[in-house]
Design an enzyme around this catalytic site. Structure first.
Site, short mmCIF file in Angstrom:
data_model
loop_
_atom_site.label_atom_id
_atom_site.label_comp_id
_atom_site.label_asym_id
_atom_site.label_seq_id
_atom_site.Cartn_x
_atom_site.Cartn_y
_atom_site.Cartn_z
N LYS A 63 0.84 -1.20 0.00
CA LYS A 63 0.00 0.00 0.00
C LYS A 63 0.88 1.26 0.00
CE LYS A 63 -3.60 -0.39 2.64
NZ LYS A 63 -4.72 -0.29 3.60
N LYS A 89 1.86 -3.51 10.90
CA LYS A 89 0.48 -3.55 11.38
C LYS A 89 0.49 -4.19 12.76
CE LYS A 89 -3.71 -2.80 9.44
NZ LYS A 89 -4.13 -1.83 8.43
N ILE A 106 -23.13 -7.13 11.42
CA ILE A 106 -23.52 -7.92 12.58
C ILE A 106 -24.06 -7.01 13.69
CG2 ILE A 106 -22.03 -9.94 12.15
CD1 ILE A 106 -19.95 -8.65 14.00
N ASN A 161 -9.20 -4.86 4.08
CA ASN A 161 -7.82 -5.26 3.80
C ASN A 161 -7.79 -6.76 3.54
OD1 ASN A 161 -5.89 -3.05 3.98
ND2 ASN A 161 -6.61 -2.80 6.09
N GLY A 221 -20.57 -4.63 5.97
CA GLY A 221 -19.89 -3.88 7.02
C GLY A 221 -20.20 -2.40 6.94
N LEU A 222 -20.83 -1.87 8.00
CA LEU A 222 -21.19 -0.44 8.04
C LEU A 222 -20.51 0.22 9.23
CD1 LEU A 222 -24.97 -0.95 7.27
CD2 LEU A 222 -23.30 0.07 5.72
N1 LIG Z 1 -10.35 2.71 9.03
C1 LIG Z 1 -9.60 2.92 7.96
O1 LIG Z 1 -9.25 4.06 7.64
C2 LIG Z 1 -9.19 1.77 7.08
C3 LIG Z 1 -9.84 0.56 7.15
N2 LIG Z 1 -9.49 -0.44 6.27
C4 LIG Z 1 -10.15 -1.74 6.32
O2 LIG Z 1 -11.55 -1.58 6.07
C5 LIG Z 1 -12.27 -2.54 6.84
C6 LIG Z 1 -13.27 -1.82 7.76
O3 LIG Z 1 -12.54 -0.95 8.62
P1 LIG Z 1 -13.30 0.02 9.65
O4 LIG Z 1 -14.52 0.57 9.01
O5 LIG Z 1 -12.25 0.95 10.15
O6 LIG Z 1 -13.70 -1.00 10.80
P2 LIG Z 1 -14.88 -0.89 11.86
O7 LIG Z 1 -14.52 -1.78 12.98
O8 LIG Z 1 -15.21 0.52 12.15
O9 LIG Z 1 -16.13 -1.51 11.05
C7 LIG Z 1 -16.25 -2.83 10.69
C8 LIG Z 1 -17.73 -3.16 10.57
O10 LIG Z 1 -17.89 -4.48 10.06
C9 LIG Z 1 -18.88 -5.14 10.82
N3 LIG Z 1 -18.67 -6.57 10.70
C10 LIG Z 1 -17.76 -7.35 11.32
N4 LIG Z 1 -17.89 -8.63 10.93
C11 LIG Z 1 -18.89 -8.66 10.01
C12 LIG Z 1 -19.50 -9.69 9.25
N5 LIG Z 1 -19.11 -10.94 9.34
N6 LIG Z 1 -20.52 -9.35 8.42
C13 LIG Z 1 -20.93 -8.07 8.33
N7 LIG Z 1 -20.39 -7.07 9.04
C14 LIG Z 1 -19.40 -7.34 9.88
C15 LIG Z 1 -18.74 -4.58 12.23
O11 LIG Z 1 -19.91 -4.76 13.01
C16 LIG Z 1 -18.46 -3.11 11.93
O12 LIG Z 1 -19.64 -2.35 11.82
C17 LIG Z 1 -11.22 -3.37 7.60
O13 LIG Z 1 -10.88 -4.50 6.82
C18 LIG Z 1 -10.04 -2.43 7.68
O14 LIG Z 1 -8.81 -3.12 7.81
C19 LIG Z 1 -8.53 -0.25 5.30
C20 LIG Z 1 -7.88 0.94 5.19
C21 LIG Z 1 -8.08 2.03 6.14
O1 LIG Z 2 -5.56 4.28 8.72
C1 LIG Z 2 -4.51 4.18 9.39
O2 LIG Z 2 -4.41 4.58 10.57
C2 LIG Z 2 -3.26 3.60 8.80
C3 LIG Z 2 -3.45 2.98 7.49
C4 LIG Z 2 -3.79 1.54 7.60
O3 LIG Z 2 -3.55 0.88 8.57
C5 LIG Z 2 -4.45 0.92 6.47
O4 LIG Z 2 -4.55 1.57 5.43
O5 LIG Z 2 -4.85 -0.25 6.59
#
Ligand SMILES: NC(=O)C1=CN([C@@H]2O[C@H](COP(=O)(O)OP(=O)(O)OC[C@H]3O[C@@H](n4cnc5c(N)ncnc54)[C@H](O)[C@@H]3O)[C@@H](O)[C@H]2O)C=CC1
Ligand SMILES: O=C(O)CCC(=O)C(=O)O
Length: 379
Positions: free
Chosen positions: A78, A90, A214, A276, A190-191
């Protein structure tokens, strides 16, 4: 010894063999706060390792280690894709984000991050929030994505979601000859921090969504928001999201969701989301290609957050972050083009592009420059 035994190594050196592509893996254990975490540093050729910290109720140390190794490797790619001078790292914390968090646990985690003395910078990921890292930042300066009031660049899920929307626009351009987000049907898994923002962006443009999570609260919130937009939402069960009659599947939760079982269920034309490590194995990228499903490589489409936190370390400039995030549109189109021209999967095309860039960085860093004194001048 106990935790090493519990991951059932078949020989004395298997753990090191598993980590052969990684520079350093740190197991963090603090019984007084319940912290059990793994920090994986994949490659620092381009600069210090940078990557968020995930909290998840992993079923075993094995599962947590596998996730940390795969996620940190993804960060090296990335960083190369986003052209930032950082390396891949990570962290994962073993625990349930709903019940196992405490300020003390994140302060203990901050102490472990601090012990790496700037080799690893971290912030939010799945299961963690800015609030958690405000605690960690009391112990270490190597934290990114804090609120502006704490000297940080702010919520990195905002540029991540913006980048995903640019990637979806590029995908629509490729599929339909126009980038418009509206009038297209999406299945969102996922929301959370990113998925909810992507969903709102699509609804505002009049898109039709199938959604699952979920968390019932997240589902209720998006239904309420949808009622005020030109778009529409239909909630579906978790295991039904893969088989929806939608144009685009948008994974925004866990990784590994593109696998032998789900590929057979997909009816979509493309997959473009924030999660990811979406492909269980890179070979699933080829399977998608064979099924004629266009795949936006995860570490390119979701690089908006990285772009922001990396920029923070140069001294944040939001206009620059936005300009770089917009570039995700061109980067995704470039990879689609390259894959088509070479008859390879989009993941292979992205990997080739990034490996070339990492190679250039390695070569550049081999040359002596006058910026620092050579070690032998002190002899
Ligand atoms: N936060 C960020 O800026 C970044 C996030 N990501 C990736 O994006 C994805 C989401 O990240 P976030 O939104 O930050 O996480 P988050 O923890 O805020 O949201 C994840 C959501 O997925 C839901 N979830 C979990 N298991 C599930 C399933 N089996 N079916 C349906 N929903 C489910 C959870 O209840 C939650 O609402 C992850 O894979 C993360 O690594 C990638 C780059 C940056
Ligand atoms: O969003 C971050 O804090 C770092 C970037 C990261 O971990 C990701 O892009 O998966």
């Amino acid at each position: 010894m106990e935790s090493v035994n519990s991951i059932q190594l078949s020989n004395d050196f298997e753990l090191f063999e598993r980590m052969a592509q990684h520079e350093q893996v740190v197991f963090c254990n603090d019984p007084s706060t319940g912290l059990r975490a793994i920090i994986a540093i994949h490659n620092t050729t381009g600069g210090p390792a940078l990557g968020g910290c995930r909290m998840h109720p992993y079923g075993s140390v094995e599962e947590a280690l596998e996730d940390a190794l795969r996620l940190s490797k993804g960060m090296s790619y990335k960083c190369a894709a986003a052209d930032v001078d950082f390396g891949g790292g990570k962290a994962v914390i073993i625990g349930d984000p709903k019940s196992d968090k405490s300020p003390e646990l994140f302060r203990a985690f901050g102490q472990f991050v601090n012990s790496l003395n700037g080799r690893f910078y971290t912030g939010t990921d799945m299961g963690t929030t800015m609030e958690d890292f405000i605690q960690a930042s009391k112990e270490t300066p190597y934290i990114v994505g804090l609120p502006a009031a704490y000297g940080g660049g702010g919520d990195s899920s905002i540029p991540t979601a913006a980048g995903v929307l640019y990637g979806i626009k590029a995908t629509n351009q490729r599929l339909f000859g126009k980038p418009d987000l509206g009038g297209v049907t999406y299945a969102i898994q996922g929301l959370g921090k990113v998925g909810a923002k992507v969903a709102v962006g699509l609804l505002e443009e009049g898109a039709h969504l199938f959604v699952t999570d979920i968390s019932n609260e997240s589902l209720r919130t998006i239904e309420e928001i949808a009622a005020t937009t030109p778009g529409s939402v239909k909630v579906v069960a978790s295991d039904e999201i893969y088989s929806q009659e939608a144009d685009i599947f948008v994974p925004c939760a866990l990784g590994g969701i593109i696998n032998d079982q789900t590929i057979d269920q997909f009816k979509v034309k493309a997959i473009a989301g924030s999660a990811n490590n979406q492909l269980l194995h890179d070979t699933h990228g080829t399977k998608l290609q064979q099924r004629g499903i266009l795949y936006a490589p995860d570490y390119i489409i979701n690089s908006g957050g990285l772009i922001q936190v990396a920029d923070e370390l140069y001294g944040i400039n939001h206009a620059r972050v936005l300009a770089k995030t917009k570039h995700i549109y061109d980067a995704i189109l470039e990879v689609y083009e390259m894959a088509m021209n070479h008859g390879i999967s989009t993941m292979e095309a992205a990997n080739k592009m990034c490996e070339k860039r990492i190679g250039y960085k390695g070569n550049r860093n081999r040359f002596f420059t006058v910026a620092s004194k050579p070690k032998w001048s002190f002899r």
